[in-house]
Enzyme design. Structure first.
Site, PDB file in Angstrom:
ATOM      1  N   GLY A  15     -40.748  50.069 -49.530  1.00 52.54           N
ATOM      2  CA  GLY A  15     -40.183  48.599 -49.604  1.00 52.54           C
ATOM      3  C   GLY A  15     -42.060  47.398 -50.257  1.00 52.54           C
ATOM      4  O   GLY A  15     -42.728  48.421 -50.268  1.00 52.54           O
ATOM      5  N   ASN A  16     -41.903  46.466 -49.469  1.00 49.19           N
ATOM      6  CA  ASN A  16     -43.355  46.028 -50.283  1.00 49.19           C
ATOM      7  C   ASN A  16     -43.489  46.345 -51.816  1.00 49.19           C
ATOM      8  O   ASN A  16     -43.928  47.034 -52.605  1.00 49.19           O
ATOM      9  CB  ASN A  16     -44.824  46.887 -49.207  1.00 49.19           C
ATOM     10  N   LEU A  17     -42.339  45.476 -51.975  1.00 50.12           N
ATOM     11  CA  LEU A  17     -41.889  46.549 -53.607  1.00 50.12           C
ATOM     12  C   LEU A  17     -42.729  45.338 -54.786  1.00 50.12           C
ATOM     13  O   LEU A  17     -42.933  44.086 -54.523  1.00 50.12           O
ATOM     14  CB  LEU A  17     -40.640  46.572 -54.030  1.00 50.12           C
TER      15      LEU A  17
ATOM     16  N   HIS B 174     -41.743  49.455 -58.383  1.00 49.86           N
ATOM     17  CA  HIS B 174     -40.329  49.418 -57.865  1.00 49.86           C
ATOM     18  C   HIS B 174     -39.023  49.631 -59.189  1.00 49.86           C
ATOM     19  O   HIS B 174     -38.454  49.388 -59.308  1.00 49.86           O
ATOM     20  CB  HIS B 174     -40.565  49.440 -56.939  1.00 49.86           C
TER      21      HIS B 174
ATOM     22  N   ARG C 213     -43.647  58.519 -61.152  1.00 50.27           N
ATOM     23  CA  ARG C 213     -44.585  59.799 -60.982  1.00 50.27           C
ATOM     24  C   ARG C 213     -46.198  60.071 -60.494  1.00 50.27           C
ATOM     25  O   ARG C 213     -46.659  60.993 -60.465  1.00 50.27           O
ATOM     26  CB  ARG C 213     -45.079  60.514 -63.117  1.00 50.27           C
TER      27      ARG C 213
ATOM     28  N   GLN D  62     -44.938  64.476 -54.575  1.00 49.58           N
ATOM     29  CA  GLN D  62     -43.191  63.979 -53.882  1.00 49.58           C
ATOM     30  C   GLN D  62     -41.993  64.172 -54.253  1.00 49.58           C
ATOM     31  O   GLN D  62     -41.639  65.647 -54.089  1.00 49.58           O
ATOM     32  CB  GLN D  62     -43.595  62.618 -53.633  1.00 49.58           C
TER      33      GLN D  62
HETATM   34  O1  PAF Z   1     -41.884  57.200 -51.919  1.00 45.32           O
HETATM   35  C1  PAF Z   1     -42.082  56.565 -51.427  1.00 45.32           C
HETATM   36  O2  PAF Z   1     -41.641  55.501 -51.159  1.00 45.32           O
HETATM   37  C2  PAF Z   1     -41.603  57.362 -49.838  1.00 45.32           C
HETATM   38  O3  PAF Z   1     -41.530  58.288 -49.888  1.00 45.32           O
HETATM   39  C3  PAF Z   1     -39.850  57.702 -49.927  1.00 45.32           C
HETATM   40  C4  PAF Z   1     -39.458  58.273 -50.874  1.00 45.32           C
HETATM   41  C5  PAF Z   1     -39.076  56.516 -50.198  1.00 45.32           C
HETATM   42  C6  PAF Z   1     -39.702  58.280 -49.264  1.00 45.32           C
HETATM   43  O4  PAF Z   1     -39.988  57.306 -47.789  1.00 45.32           O
END
Ligand code: PAF
Length: 283
Positions: free
Chosen positions: A32-34, A38, A151, A156
């Protein structure tokens, strides 16, 4: 109009209808908080899918005890409006109870070996286990065909690639280019924590990554480049967690004799921890 869904049966019904109609489902998981970064993930998912689902869930299992779970900004109305404008079809907003019926402490956890022991895995113990745990649940809930990640969160992405391959999820992972402000600072929800003065200094991370790349291209020894980057960031007021050049898998040592490399930085300005990276190839 974007459809907002908060209950699992309703999510399953809608996604089931789409799948029965032969439609491909794209997915963008978020905290969230996009921001525009995003929204670019939504656009990327759109190019690979007929319907796009985004999730907003502030996941407690990926925040350490001294991290910002409680103060992480929750802006659901603005998120929904931005997602709708970006072309998202459905916003999945599960409650804590829906995501973790036994509570965060009672949850079955995922653990990805190897890749989670280095860099952010070493500096934020348990963080990637929490990410792998929630993404596994989200993939089970949404059952997408493709999922898009940024990226900027390079490690992650590597963790999630491992997870998808190891668990055999029939999901294609898409990696989106990092969006940057005009001065080079990578877009991040955490940038809003920076004071005006810290915000002025923050682009030094990107400048340092560029300098690291240039020095590697000039075949300077990697250890020297990394130490110099760290000194440069400290001189600009950062507390440095790491400034390194690695092979793309992040585990193998990097070599300056050609091939793909990535430079990565994690550093704090005041209370705000920023990460960024730069992928490059040596001829
Ligand atoms: O990258 C993120 O925003 C978070 O780590 C994710 C992949 C949504 C998991 O909560």
């Amino acid at each position: 109009m974007i459809e907002i869904v908060t209950e699992l049966p309703a999510l399953r019904t809608r996604v089931g209808e789409w799948k029965n109609a032969g439609l491909r489902i794209g997915f963008v998981p978020t905290l969230g908080n996009l921001h525009a970064g995003h929204h670019s993930l939504i656009a990327l998912a759109r190019t690979h899918a007929d319907r796009v689902v985004a999730s907003v869930f502030v996941n407690p299992t990926q925040f350490g005890p001294n991290e910002d779970y409680a103060r992480y900004p929750r802006t659901p109305e603005a998120d929904a409006a931005g997602l709708e404008a970006a072309g998202c079809d459905l916003l999945w907003m599960p409650s804590l109870e829906t995501m973790y019926p036994y509570g965060a402490n009672g949850a079955v956890r995922m653990r990805v070996p190897g890749i989670t022991d280095v860099l952010d895995g070493a500096h934020r113990p348990g963080h990637f286990d929490g990410v792998a745990t929630v993404v596994t649940r989200l993939f089970n809930q949404v059952q997408p065909d493709v999922a898009a990640f940024g990226r900027k969160d390079y490690q992650q992405l590597a963790v999630l690639r491992y997870l998808v391959r190891d668990l055999g999820f029939p999901i294609e992972l898409l990696a989106a280019t990092t969006l940057r402000e005009a001065d080079g600072l990578a877009m991040s929800s955490r940038n809003q924590y920076l004071s005006a003065e810290e915000r002025q200094r923050a682009p030094e991370i990107h400048r340092t990554l560029l300098a690291m790349r240039d020095a590697a291209v000039a075949r300077r020894p990697l250890g020297e480049i990394e130490a110099e980057a760290s000194r440069r960031l400290q001189a600009a007021g950062f507390e440095v967690d790491y400034s390194v050049i690695r092979a793309p898998d992040l585990i193998e040592p990097a070599h300056v004799d050609g091939g793909s490399l990535v430079s990565l930085i994690a550093a704090r300005l005041g209370r705000t921890r920023l990460i960024d990276n730069l992928e490059f190839t040596l001829a």
